[in-house]
Design a protein around this motif. Structure first.
Motif, mmCIF file in Angstrom:
data_model
loop_
_atom_site.group_PDB
_atom_site.id
_atom_site.type_symbol
_atom_site.label_atom_id
_atom_site.label_comp_id
_atom_site.label_asym_id
_atom_site.label_seq_id
_atom_site.Cartn_x
_atom_site.Cartn_y
_atom_site.Cartn_z
ATOM 1 N N GLU A 39 0.829 -1.205 0.000
ATOM 2 C CA GLU A 39 0.000 0.000 0.000
ATOM 3 C C GLU A 39 0.866 1.258 0.000
ATOM 4 O OE1 GLU A 39 -2.438 -0.269 3.459
ATOM 5 O OE2 GLU A 39 -4.115 -1.187 2.381
ATOM 6 N N GLN A 84 1.183 4.054 -3.062
ATOM 7 C CA GLN A 84 0.759 5.437 -2.879
ATOM 8 C C GLN A 84 1.870 6.409 -3.234
ATOM 9 O OE1 GLN A 84 -1.682 6.189 0.429
ATOM 10 N NE2 GLN A 84 -1.376 8.388 0.426
ATOM 11 N N THR A 129 -4.291 1.847 7.588
ATOM 12 C CA THR A 129 -3.765 1.624 6.251
ATOM 13 C C THR A 129 -2.595 2.574 6.045
ATOM 14 O OG1 THR A 129 -5.170 3.303 5.235
ATOM 15 C CG2 THR A 129 -6.073 1.059 5.374
ATOM 16 N N ALA A 178 -2.407 4.687 3.654
ATOM 17 C CA ALA A 178 -2.999 5.981 3.307
ATOM 18 C C ALA A 178 -3.400 6.741 4.572
ATOM 19 C CB ALA A 178 -4.216 5.779 2.408
ATOM 20 N N HIS A 225 -0.281 8.185 6.090
ATOM 21 C CA HIS A 225 0.170 9.319 5.288
ATOM 22 C C HIS A 225 -0.655 10.559 5.616
ATOM 23 C CE1 HIS A 225 0.370 11.782 1.513
ATOM 24 N NE2 HIS A 225 1.647 11.452 1.601
ATOM 25 N N HIS A 226 -1.953 10.395 5.751
ATOM 26 C CA HIS A 226 -2.836 11.519 6.079
ATOM 27 C C HIS A 226 -2.518 12.077 7.461
ATOM 28 C CE1 HIS A 226 -6.445 13.975 6.347
ATOM 29 N NE2 HIS A 226 -6.729 13.387 7.506
ATOM 30 N N GLY A 264 0.836 14.516 5.071
ATOM 31 C CA GLY A 264 1.294 14.492 3.692
ATOM 32 C C GLY A 264 2.681 15.087 3.558
ATOM 33 N N LEU A 272 5.785 6.657 4.308
ATOM 34 C CA LEU A 272 5.412 5.591 3.373
ATOM 35 C C LEU A 272 6.634 4.809 2.894
ATOM 36 C CD1 LEU A 272 2.684 7.405 1.235
ATOM 37 C CD2 LEU A 272 2.349 5.746 3.081
#
Length: 461
Positions: free
Chosen positions: A136, A140, A275, A277, A280-281, A285, A293
């Motif tokens: 994942e 991304q 997850t 993502a 990352h959020h 970011g 990541l």
């Protein structure tokens, strides 16, 4: 199975820094081919555990309603209890020059096929558990579909697993520093505005149940390395200090798991989207999110390469005459298919279920090989172990297999997963004591059978 078959031998590294493909399989490593020092056991057990799966696992205690300090106590207890068997069995590598599953043939005889298959399947399951997040993350960062990111991670780890022992050790030395720095940055970025969840929401018997379930989850992580233990110490010289081997390995496992699980405990209230993502959020970011990541993907490669390497030895132990590098590559391929299955539905539920079920067999395995190894040491009356002579002794398969199966069956009522909650675990408010029960029952069944076997050997004319 004859452990000295030509297909189980092959090229061995000549020393530190020899990064050519290791063809050597489960045959014992001769003493004149041993090298290295015990300090390398710290890095080889530290870097592979700095994974985001450990971070998300760390959220369990707070999710169950425990306060931070109570959950931390459960995590420390479970992690240390699970790490001790792995660190102790790792000291057998220097003594015998033999990987962990191959060495268990001394206790299991031809029945070694059972733990061999279990370990092979477990290594593939761990490939999927760790590779899920790594795939994942890479997808991304690069803007790829999930399957392409997962494929890249599994290919990279497969290459490292194919190259084998020395490449693995060298990679983990580098990644110990890289991943430690990356996860420190993640922790600072993630937790700088998050307060400690000090107050718990459960009390009394419910709190006790949640404590022991949290400890079981932490234990399942560290104890999972037990069947791998001597795979990564089998090239160390016989003269290597066993206490130093033990402490380096123990500290590597314990410190790494505690690092990532404390991040999970502290940030449990915000780590709701488990997850890549979601991570990352949460990191906002940008450069920090991208670093997070990349760290997740790199950690997946480091950890899963260990799975593929040990999985290749387990497959040979089960009697499959594939060259070790081919077997390592096969484990990575099957891990990729399992990753796709896990990603297709409720990832969180499948992650938790696989995590628990792949480890329930390990305490019984540890109890059996421990009793047998100590009994053999007493029978030698202080003489150094001669691995070839030990393997030449006939071993009945049924005592170890019987103890193994009975112990697992006895543990079932004590299990607590989202798929199945045993009646005892339910009565204990969710406490999962299955690991401890399996160990004690395996000891109680196998010990007298092993002693009886020795008595029968002495009585023969």
């Amino acid at each position: 199975m004859t452990i000295t078959r030509p297909s189980y031998g092959g090229r061995m590294p000549s020393g530190s820094g020899d990064l050519a493909v290791e063809g050597h399989g489960i045959a014992p490593v001769p003493e004149d081919r041993r090298y290295g020092g015990p300090a390398r056991l710290f890095t080889v057990w530290f870097a592979p555990n700095l994974t985001v799966s450990g971070v998300f696992t760390g959220t369990v205690g707070v999710t169950l309603g425990l306060g931070f300090w109570t959950a931390l106590a459960a995590v420390v207890l479970g992690t240390v209890l699970g790490a001790v068997p792995a660190a102790y069995l790792g000291t057998w590598g220097g003594l015998t020059g033999t990987g962990q599953l191959p060495l268990s043939r001394l206790a299991f005889g031809s029945g070694v096929v059972l733990p061999g298959v279990m370990q092979w399947l477990s290594s593939i399951a761990w490939d999927a558990l760790i590779g899920l997040f790594g795939g994942e993350a890479l997808a991304q960062v690069l803007g790829w579909p999930f399957w392409a990111g997962a494929l890249a991670v599994l290919l990279l780890q497969g290459v490292v697993g194919v190259f084998g022992y020395e490449v693995l050790h060298r990679l983990q030395v580098v990644m110990t520093f890289v991943l430690a720095a990356a996860f420190l940055a993640i922790a600072v970025g993630l937790l700088s505005d998050v307060s400690l969840p000090t107050a718990g929401s459960v009390h009394g018997a419910d709190q006790t149940g949640a404590f022991w379930l949290t400890a079981a989850v932490a234990l399942s992580l560290s104890v999972s390395w037990t069947p791998y233990a001597s795979d990564f110490s089998r090239y160390l010289p016989r003269s290597t200090s066993r206490p130093r081997m033990f402490w380096y390995a123990l500290l590597g496992v314990v410190l790494s798991f505690l690092c990532v699980q404390v991040i999970g405990l502290w940030g449990a209230k915000v780590l709701t989207d488990q997850t890549a993502a979601g991570l990352h959020h949460l990191l906002g970011g940008g450069a920090l999110g991208t670093l997070g990541l990349l760290a997740v993907a790199a950690a997946a490669v480091c950890s899963n390469a260990m799975n593929d390497y040990s999985g290749s030895l387990a497959l040979q132990t089960a009697g499959v005459r594939l060259p070790r590098p081919v077997a390592a590559g096969a484990a990575a391929v099957l891990g990729f298919l399992l990753v796709l299955w896990m990603h297709a539905a409720d990832t969180t539920a499948r992650f938790q279920n696989v995590l628990l079920f792949v480890g329930y067999w390990i305490p019984a395995f540890f109890a059996i090989v421990l009793v047998d190894f100590r009994a053999r040491a007493r029978e030698r009356e202080g003489a150094p172990i001669d691995v070839a002579a030990e393997f030449a002794r006939p071993v009945p398969w049924w005592p170890a297999v019987l103890a193994f199966v009975v112990a697992f069956g006895a543990a079932v009522p004590f299990m607590d997963t989202s798929l199945y909650v045993g009646p005892v675990a339910r009565a204990l408010h969710g406490a999962d004591l299955a690991y401890y029960v399996a160990f004690v029952v395996a000891l109680g069944v196998y010990w007298p059978l092993r002693a009886g076997r020795r008595a029968g050997e002495r009585s023969r004319p």
